[in-house]
Write a protein that holds these residues in place. Structure first.
Motif, mmCIF file in Angstrom:
data_model
loop_
_atom_site.group_PDB
_atom_site.id
_atom_site.type_symbol
_atom_site.label_atom_id
_atom_site.label_comp_id
_atom_site.label_asym_id
_atom_site.label_seq_id
_atom_site.Cartn_x
_atom_site.Cartn_y
_atom_site.Cartn_z
ATOM 1 N N ALA A 1 -48.277 3.226 37.995
ATOM 2 C CA ALA A 1 -47.822 3.648 36.659
ATOM 3 C C ALA A 1 -47.969 5.157 36.496
ATOM 4 O O ALA A 1 -47.082 5.819 35.942
ATOM 5 N N TRP B 1 -53.628 0.016 28.133
ATOM 6 C CA TRP B 1 -53.399 1.222 28.935
ATOM 7 C C TRP B 1 -54.103 2.391 28.253
ATOM 8 O O TRP B 1 -53.963 2.573 27.049
ATOM 9 N N GLU C 1 -42.409 4.086 25.516
ATOM 10 C CA GLU C 1 -40.958 3.941 25.400
ATOM 11 C C GLU C 1 -40.282 3.973 26.763
ATOM 12 O O GLU C 1 -39.342 3.218 27.018
ATOM 13 N N ARG C 2 -40.770 4.841 27.639
ATOM 14 C CA ARG C 2 -40.066 5.016 28.916
ATOM 15 C C ARG C 2 -40.464 4.013 29.980
ATOM 16 O O ARG C 2 -39.714 3.788 30.919
ATOM 17 N N LEU C 3 -41.661 3.430 29.881
ATOM 18 C CA LEU C 3 -42.078 2.560 30.985
ATOM 19 C C LEU C 3 -42.935 1.362 30.585
ATOM 20 O O LEU C 3 -42.685 0.250 31.041
ATOM 21 N N LEU C 4 -43.931 1.588 29.741
ATOM 22 C CA LEU C 4 -44.981 0.579 29.618
ATOM 23 C C LEU C 4 -44.567 -0.661 28.836
ATOM 24 O O LEU C 4 -45.186 -1.715 28.978
ATOM 25 N N CYS C 5 -43.540 -0.527 27.984
ATOM 26 C CA CYS C 5 -43.181 -1.648 27.119
ATOM 27 C C CYS C 5 -41.680 -1.921 27.175
ATOM 28 O O CYS C 5 -40.874 -1.002 27.005
ATOM 29 N N ASN C 6 -41.328 -3.160 27.427
ATOM 30 C CA ASN C 6 -39.938 -3.590 27.269
ATOM 31 C C ASN C 6 -39.843 -4.284 25.920
ATOM 32 O O ASN C 6 -40.337 -5.405 25.768
ATOM 33 N N ALA D 1 -37.787 -5.905 24.439
ATOM 34 C CA ALA D 1 -37.129 -7.210 24.369
ATOM 35 C C ALA D 1 -38.136 -8.344 24.485
ATOM 36 O O ALA D 1 -37.889 -9.448 23.988
ATOM 37 N N ILE D 2 -39.252 -8.078 25.154
ATOM 38 C CA ILE D 2 -40.214 -9.155 25.382
ATOM 39 C C ILE D 2 -41.647 -8.757 25.046
ATOM 40 O O ILE D 2 -42.547 -9.591 25.125
ATOM 41 N N GLU D 3 -41.855 -7.503 24.685
ATOM 42 C CA GLU D 3 -43.222 -7.038 24.447
ATOM 43 C C GLU D 3 -43.274 -6.171 23.194
ATOM 44 O O GLU D 3 -42.248 -5.660 22.741
#
Lengths: 141, 254
Positions: free
Chosen positions: A19, A95, A115-120, A122-124
């Protein structure tokens, strides 16, 4: 009352390192990343819970993990919990991002990482301390 | 000169060999391109992202790979109309990269193939994908007959389409639902769905119709030796079954 438990690796965390590398590539100014798994339980005795978890080798390997009961069942300042929308409030990945001075990164940096990586989304969902306490954070905390 | 197809290999990809082999057996000019040679990807005409566990699925399935240098080339190619076909982990990567359903900005996912439901367990099960769009809606499916049934193997723990109600509505209204799960006779019901996927979705297509993401593996049901009851002798090495989708993909490139 909700009791929160944190399980993290005491060996090098390859996921956290991955990460870190990815976040830097995405332009997030971060020097160190820590990660832990958060489990939340309602109306349990903390000591009994800890004993149960440390006895369950599918959850806890003493050679790899450290486990602790959280002081409060909410994220620390500078920390974000990523919760699955399908099962919110039960488990999360915490995190913690640090800058080159060893301090937690400021909120805009954390938001960029989310926003860029840790959370999608749509599901999180991303949960930070101010969702519990209001956005009255002192940046030096 | 025939179109050149790249099958990118991320650290953790594990279905690249059978994917390349089936593409070649169906007449395609396919090559593996490892992550250390990503800069060569621009010279290829199409991309097939195969299954596996890219970057060990760290953070989320496909999340790290979606930001890999490989995907810089794949995204640029897709935006210029090149065909991109993702299978299983390749499909998860395409959703994380925002290429499908493609209803939001690039690398801002609006949907995901999330943990299976009701049990979040790995599923390995033979399935059928039923074409849910007009074949010509997607270049990769254009040579299939309407309502085509493609046999494949579902082999995943994270194959359940999940999105907000608004995004699911956009998937339906935008005609992005390319494949649904079905029984061998073409019936579609919840019993055919191995993972609790919303809309019974097995595959999604982008708006332009040049990027297709499917969760099951047609390449694992792609030769006669996968159907030994239906062949004999030299026939065992002939492509069949799931190869229909690969042939349609190659037809679009010809």
């Amino acid at each position: 009352m909700t009791v929160g438990v944190s399980i993290s690796l005491k060996i090098p965390d390859n996921t956290a390192y991955t990460a870190l590398v990815a976040l830097r590539r995405l332009g997030v100014d971060v020097d160190r990343v820590e990660r832990s798994e958060i489990l939340l339980f309602d109306d349990v005795d903390a000591d009994a819970l800890l004993a149960r978890i440390t006895a369950d080798e599918t959850m806890f390997n003493p050679n790899k993990h450290r486990v602790s009961v959280l002081q409060s069942a909410k994220p620390s300042w500078g920390e974000v919990w990523i919760e699955p929308l399908s099962n919110p409030g039960r488990r999360a990945v915490a995190w913690r991002l640090y800058n080159a001075h060893g301090s937690p990164v400021k909120r805009p940096v954390l938001e960029m990482a989310v926003e860029r990586l840790l959370c999608n989304p749509a599901i999180e969902r991303a949960v930070t301390r101010d969702l519990f306490d209001g956005d009255n954070r002192n940046e030096s905390e | 000169m025939s179109a050149r197809i790249a099958v990118p290999v991320f650290p953790g990809t594990n279905s690249e060999d059978e994917t390349v082999r089936l593409l070649r057996d169906c007449g395609g000019d396919a090559e593996l391109v490892h992550w250390t040679s990503a800069q060569t990807l621009a010279s290829y005409d199409a991309y097939v992202l195969s299954g596996g566990f890219a970057y060990e699925d760290r953070i989320r399935a496909g999340a790290i790979a979606a930001h890999d240098r490989i995907m810089d080339y794949v995204i640029e190619g897709a935006q210029h109309g090149k065909l991109v076909f993702g299978i299983c982990n390749g499909a998860q990567i395409l959703l994380e990269a925002g290429l499908v359903p493609g209803t939001g900005p690039v690398r801002r996912p609006t949907a995901a193939f999330a943990k299976n439901a009701p049990e979040p367990h790995f599923v390995c099960r033979h399935v059928y994908l039923k074409l849910e769009i007009e074949p010509s809606r997607c270049a990769i499916t254009a040579a299939l007959p309407p309502w085509a049934l493609v046999p494949a193997w579902a082999a995943h723990a994270e194959g359940r389409l999940a999105a907000s109600p608004n995004d699911l509505e956009q998937i339906v209204s935008g005609d992005h639902l390319a494949f649904v799960y079905a029984h061998a006779d073409g019936r579609v019901d919840d019993a055919a769905v191995p993972n609790g996927s919303a809309l019974r979705c097995a595959g999604l297509v982008n708006g332009a119709g040049n990027v297709l993401a499917i969760m099951p593996h047609p390449e694992r049901d792609g030769w006669n030796f996968n159907h030994l009851d239906r062949c004999s002798g030299d026939d065992v090495l002939a492509p069949s079954g799931g190869a229909a989708l690969f042939r349609s993909f190659l037809e679009a490139l010809s």
